[in-house]
Design a protein around this motif. Structure first.
Motif, PDB file in Angstrom:
ATOM      1  N   GLU A  55       0.838  -1.200   0.000  1.00 61.13           N
ATOM      2  CA  GLU A  55       0.000   0.000   0.000  1.00 61.13           C
ATOM      3  C   GLU A  55       0.876   1.255   0.000  1.00 61.13           C
ATOM      4  OE1 GLU A  55      -2.937  -0.208   3.049  1.00 61.13           O
ATOM      5  OE2 GLU A  55      -3.840  -2.014   2.213  1.00 61.13           O
ATOM      6  N   TYR A  56       0.251   2.370  -0.219  1.00 56.71           N
ATOM      7  CA  TYR A  56       0.976   3.630  -0.399  1.00 56.71           C
ATOM      8  C   TYR A  56       1.848   3.999   0.805  1.00 56.71           C
ATOM      9  CZ  TYR A  56       1.834   8.548  -1.363  1.00 56.71           C
ATOM     10  OH  TYR A  56       2.428   9.755  -1.579  1.00 56.71           O
ATOM     11  N   GLY A  57       1.315   3.883   1.990  1.00 55.96           N
ATOM     12  CA  GLY A  57       2.050   4.296   3.187  1.00 55.96           C
ATOM     13  C   GLY A  57       3.192   3.380   3.565  1.00 55.96           C
ATOM     14  N   GLY A  58       3.243   2.195   2.965  1.00 57.65           N
ATOM     15  CA  GLY A  58       4.259   1.227   3.336  1.00 57.65           C
ATOM     16  C   GLY A  58       5.551   1.300   2.559  1.00 57.65           C
ATOM     17  N   VAL A  59       5.654   2.251   1.620  1.00 59.04           N
ATOM     18  CA  VAL A  59       6.848   2.333   0.787  1.00 59.04           C
ATOM     19  C   VAL A  59       7.277   3.792   0.662  1.00 59.04           C
ATOM     20  CG1 VAL A  59       7.808   1.846  -1.497  1.00 59.04           C
ATOM     21  CG2 VAL A  59       6.071   0.340  -0.539  1.00 59.04           C
ATOM     22  N   ASP A  60       8.571   4.038   0.823  1.00 64.14           N
ATOM     23  CA  ASP A  60       9.054   5.393   0.605  1.00 64.14           C
ATOM     24  C   ASP A  60       9.908   5.435  -0.663  1.00 64.14           C
ATOM     25  OD1 ASP A  60      11.565   4.380   1.297  1.00 64.14           O
ATOM     26  OD2 ASP A  60      11.544   5.278   3.286  1.00 64.14           O
ATOM     27  N   MET A  61      10.350   6.614  -1.029  1.00 64.58           N
ATOM     28  CA  MET A  61      11.098   6.798  -2.270  1.00 64.58           C
ATOM     29  C   MET A  61      12.402   6.004  -2.271  1.00 64.58           C
ATOM     30  SD  MET A  61       9.550   8.649  -4.548  1.00 64.58           S
ATOM     31  CE  MET A  61      10.661   9.577  -5.587  1.00 64.58           C
ATOM     32  N   ARG A  62      13.039   5.877  -1.128  1.00 63.00           N
ATOM     33  CA  ARG A  62      14.293   5.129  -1.056  1.00 63.00           C
ATOM     34  C   ARG A  62      14.061   3.657  -1.412  1.00 63.00           C
ATOM     35  NH1 ARG A  62      18.851   6.603   0.782  1.00 63.00           N
ATOM     36  NH2 ARG A  62      18.020   8.293   2.035  1.00 63.00           N
ATOM     37  N   VAL A  63      13.010   3.077  -0.866  1.00 60.88           N
ATOM     38  CA  VAL A  63      12.678   1.685  -1.173  1.00 60.88           C
ATOM     39  C   VAL A  63      12.352   1.540  -2.653  1.00 60.88           C
ATOM     40  CG1 VAL A  63      11.023  -0.175  -0.733  1.00 60.88           C
ATOM     41  CG2 VAL A  63      11.900   1.178   1.174  1.00 60.88           C
ATOM     42  N   LEU A  64      11.572   2.456  -3.184  1.00 62.61           N
ATOM     43  CA  LEU A  64      11.221   2.417  -4.600  1.00 62.61           C
ATOM     44  C   LEU A  64      12.474   2.483  -5.464  1.00 62.61           C
ATOM     45  CD1 LEU A  64       9.270   2.447  -6.970  1.00 62.61           C
ATOM     46  CD2 LEU A  64       8.990   4.906  -6.612  1.00 62.61           C
ATOM     47  N   ALA A  65      13.369   3.411  -5.181  1.00 65.45           N
ATOM     48  CA  ALA A  65      14.602   3.554  -5.953  1.00 65.45           C
ATOM     49  C   ALA A  65      15.465   2.296  -5.833  1.00 65.45           C
ATOM     50  CB  ALA A  65      15.378   4.784  -5.497  1.00 65.45           C
ATOM     51  N   ASP A  66      15.602   1.777  -4.624  1.00 66.97           N
ATOM     52  CA  ASP A  66      16.406   0.565  -4.430  1.00 66.97           C
ATOM     53  C   ASP A  66      15.825  -0.623  -5.186  1.00 66.97           C
ATOM     54  OD1 ASP A  66      18.157   1.928  -2.782  1.00 66.97           O
ATOM     55  OD2 ASP A  66      17.325   1.118  -0.913  1.00 66.97           O
ATOM     56  N   GLU A  67      14.524  -0.832  -5.072  1.00 71.02           N
ATOM     57  CA  GLU A  67      13.870  -1.960  -5.731  1.00 71.02           C
ATOM     58  C   GLU A  67      13.927  -1.846  -7.255  1.00 71.02           C
ATOM     59  OE1 GLU A  67      12.059  -4.806  -4.581  1.00 71.02           O
ATOM     60  OE2 GLU A  67      13.008  -4.419  -2.645  1.00 71.02           O
ATOM     61  N   ALA A  68      13.878  -0.631  -7.757  1.00 67.93           N
ATOM     62  CA  ALA A  68      13.911  -0.410  -9.206  1.00 67.93           C
ATOM     63  C   ALA A  68      15.336  -0.271  -9.737  1.00 67.93           C
ATOM     64  CB  ALA A  68      13.102   0.835  -9.557  1.00 67.93           C
ATOM     65  N   SER A  69      16.318  -0.306  -8.834  1.00 70.08           N
ATOM     66  CA  SER A  69      17.735  -0.157  -9.205  1.00 70.08           C
ATOM     67  C   SER A  69      17.994   1.151  -9.948  1.00 70.08           C
ATOM     68  CB  SER A  69      18.203  -1.349 -10.050  1.00 70.08           C
ATOM     69  OG  SER A  69      18.073  -2.542  -9.333  1.00 70.08           O
ATOM     70  N   VAL A  70      17.433   2.228  -9.397  1.00 70.89           N
ATOM     71  CA  VAL A  70      17.656   3.558  -9.961  1.00 70.89           C
ATOM     72  C   VAL A  70      18.205   4.473  -8.874  1.00 70.89           C
ATOM     73  CG1 VAL A  70      15.881   3.320 -11.735  1.00 70.89           C
ATOM     74  CG2 VAL A  70      15.280   4.297  -9.533  1.00 70.89           C
ATOM     75  N   ASN A  71      18.785   5.574  -9.291  1.00 70.65           N
ATOM     76  CA  ASN A  71      19.379   6.531  -8.382  1.00 70.65           C
ATOM     77  C   ASN A  71      18.288   7.300  -7.640  1.00 70.65           C
ATOM     78  OD1 ASN A  71      20.320   9.482  -7.928  1.00 70.65           O
ATOM     79  ND2 ASN A  71      22.215   8.288  -8.053  1.00 70.65           N
ATOM     80  N   LEU A  72      18.381   7.356  -6.326  1.00 67.32           N
ATOM     81  CA  LEU A  72      17.379   8.046  -5.508  1.00 67.32           C
ATOM     82  C   LEU A  72      17.290   9.523  -5.863  1.00 67.32           C
ATOM     83  CD1 LEU A  72      15.346   8.138  -3.177  1.00 67.32           C
ATOM     84  CD2 LEU A  72      17.280   8.446  -1.620  1.00 67.32           C
ATOM     85  N   ASP A  73      18.419  10.189  -6.032  1.00 64.21           N
ATOM     86  CA  ASP A  73      18.395  11.623  -6.356  1.00 64.21           C
ATOM     87  C   ASP A  73      17.735  11.880  -7.697  1.00 64.21           C
ATOM     88  OD1 ASP A  73      19.642  12.284  -3.969  1.00 64.21           O
ATOM     89  OD2 ASP A  73      21.658  12.178  -4.846  1.00 64.21           O
ATOM     90  N   ALA A  74      18.021  11.032  -8.679  1.00 60.75           N
ATOM     91  CA  ALA A  74      17.398  11.202 -10.001  1.00 60.75           C
ATOM     92  C   ALA A  74      15.896  10.966  -9.917  1.00 60.75           C
ATOM     93  CB  ALA A  74      18.026  10.247 -11.016  1.00 60.75           C
ATOM     94  N   THR A  75      15.503   9.985  -9.117  1.00 61.55           N
ATOM     95  CA  THR A  75      14.082   9.696  -8.934  1.00 61.55           C
ATOM     96  C   THR A  75      13.372  10.876  -8.289  1.00 61.55           C
ATOM     97  OG1 THR A  75      14.596   7.364  -8.670  1.00 61.55           O
ATOM     98  CG2 THR A  75      12.449   8.080  -7.892  1.00 61.55           C
ATOM     99  N   ALA A  76      13.966  11.408  -7.238  1.00 63.75           N
ATOM    100  CA  ALA A  76      13.374  12.556  -6.546  1.00 63.75           C
ATOM    101  C   ALA A  76      13.316  13.773  -7.465  1.00 63.75           C
ATOM    102  CB  ALA A  76      14.165  12.874  -5.289  1.00 63.75           C
ATOM    103  N   HIS A  77      14.353  13.965  -8.268  1.00 65.99           N
ATOM    104  CA  HIS A  77      14.372  15.109  -9.179  1.00 65.99           C
ATOM    105  C   HIS A  77      13.295  14.964 -10.260  1.00 65.99           C
ATOM    106  CE1 HIS A  77      15.911  18.387 -11.612  1.00 65.99           C
ATOM    107  NE2 HIS A  77      15.885  17.572 -12.642  1.00 65.99           N
ATOM    108  N   HIS A  78      13.182  13.778 -10.812  1.00 67.14           N
ATOM    109  CA  HIS A  78      12.235  13.554 -11.906  1.00 67.14           C
ATOM    110  C   HIS A  78      10.781  13.589 -11.434  1.00 67.14           C
ATOM    111  CE1 HIS A  78      10.835  12.158 -15.784  1.00 67.14           C
ATOM    112  NE2 HIS A  78      10.144  11.219 -15.189  1.00 67.14           N
ATOM    113  N   PHE A  79      10.493  12.940 -10.310  1.00 66.33           N
ATOM    114  CA  PHE A  79       9.114  12.820  -9.848  1.00 66.33           C
ATOM    115  C   PHE A  79       8.743  13.816  -8.761  1.00 66.33           C
ATOM    116  CE2 PHE A  79       9.664   8.543 -11.657  1.00 66.33           C
ATOM    117  CZ  PHE A  79       8.551   8.512 -12.466  1.00 66.33           C
ATOM    118  N   GLY A  80       9.721  14.309  -8.012  1.00 62.22           N
ATOM    119  CA  GLY A  80       9.423  15.267  -6.950  1.00 62.22           C
ATOM    120  C   GLY A  80       8.965  14.601  -5.677  1.00 62.22           C
TER     121      GLY A  80
END
Length: 65
Positions: free
Chosen positions: A13-38
């Motif tokens: 569910e939405y509350g159970g995942v943060d951007m760091r987990v999403l970036a790690d699971e997707a094997s993408v850079n956290l900073d780039a993810t935050a920059h692209h999606f906000g």
């Protein structure tokens, strides 16, 4: 990344995942993810919309015929 967001949303569910987990699971850079999606909400909204866009486009096309 959107497939990962969709999977994590379904699993935790939405509350159970943060951007760091999403970036790690997707094997993408956290900073780039935050920059692209906000915010964390945007990749989840986009993941859901990827499922609804084809349905909406099909309805629009059917209405034109």
């Amino acid at each position: 990344m959107l497939k990962t967001a969709e999977r994590l949303l379904a699993e935790h569910e939405y509350g159970g995942v943060d951007m760091r987990v999403l970036a790690d699971e997707a094997s993408v850079n956290l900073d780039a993810t935050a920059h692209h999606f906000g915010s964390k909400g945007k990749p989840y909204i986009e993941a859901i919309m990827c499922r609804f866009r084809p349905i909406s486009e099909e309805r629009i096309w059917d209405q034109r015929l």
